[in-house]
Scaffold this active site. Sequence first.
Site: not given
Length: 460
Positions: A208, A229, A363
């Site tokens: 996250s 990432e 997200e």
Amino acid sequence: MTTLTCISPITGEPFATRETHSVAEVEALLDKARAAQAAWAKRSLADRRDIVRTAISALKVMNDDVVVELAHMMGRPVRYGGEIGGVKERADYMASIAEKTLADDVIADDKAFKRYIAREPLGVVFVVAPWNYPYLTAVNSIVPALIAGNAVMLKHATQTLLAGERFAMAFKEAGLPDGLFTNLFLSHDDTSALIAAGSFDFINFTGSVNGGRTMEKAAAGTFTPLGLELGGKDPGYVRADADLDKAVDTLIDGAMFNSGQCCCGIERIYVHESLFDAFVEKAKSLVEGYVLGDPLDQSTTIGPMANLRFANVVREQIAEALEKGAKALIDPKLFPADTGETAYLAPQILVDVDHSMKVMREESFGPVVGIMKVSSDEEAIDLMNDSDFGLTASLWTKDVKAAEEIGRQIETGTVFMNRCDYLDPALCWTGCKETGRGATLSSLGYLSLTRPKSYHLKKA
């Protein structure tokens, strides 16, 4: 000492527990890793490469058991066969380019001078891997790190506790010397403490945005390089000249596969107005045919999300969008496994959405996608860039030149044309904005896991 517990999304009950390592235990393991790494770096590249390849083969032998474990731990249906195909593809490619990528860059070798740039391993690489693709994400760093001459320490997500043990078993069977691969069970606080102490020479984290911030804060002042990432809100854009059927099939699969829990899954779709109604109708029909249920059942096409709290985030996003005027196309009653109280979540398509809604900006990481109508490339580009994230973007068109021109205007790490939700190991995996920084796979993946060292040798 802390107990880590994986709660299975199938039952909501504990599936696996492990006790954490203490900081003192990890420090002792680090000493062992550094000693092993010094010897490992002196071995030939061919030896290192062969052992790693053998380990991947050993992992493949375990795949039937791994597939069932994954279903229990994070809910992916067994019908899909796990991750070993992609794991082998990535490992094979990285092994195949190692010699060329890690070779000395010779600037001159004449009577007077020999000058070149060599690549040296960093030392101990710390990989912090996520639960959504526990083997595919971890292998991106583990394989090139070991081939390049590093030692690796892996901390896996609590949701997939057993994945790291499988890697350890595979490397042991392959004959990897002790200390070069260590599977760790760590609390968040101890992880931060070890990073803050400068325990590692490189950190690769997939997770996250908040997790990435924690990693950066812990590493501040240590000068430890990080690869991050962190998240995505990947868009798909369907131009007027797209192959409609292929666009629907691929984009909806990209949005819903793995219950939407894919790093580069499609989370928002923009469709040219001339194709919008047909696209939506076909997408609705496709999703209505899914089977939500027990991932251990071969008839199940979409399993539960990995954890109840993840499912509840998506439920909240859908509810907020509906309150703001969005329209839900999928009747939840078609998916009776979704009671609203478990990790089983009905897939959903939303229309009449806009960027004021969380489902189009934050997200989701679940089986929901919003679809918006656009009238031009310019409008689609503006909407695709209206995001805090930048991992991949999927363009649907028959015009390669147009895709390249649009791609140059999108703030993203990868541009796809007529495909999505895929990782090509020959291309670097990277992102921008809050998706993170750094690169894995491709030749750049090796450059991240080694350091340059210049040799300026005067012969006379």
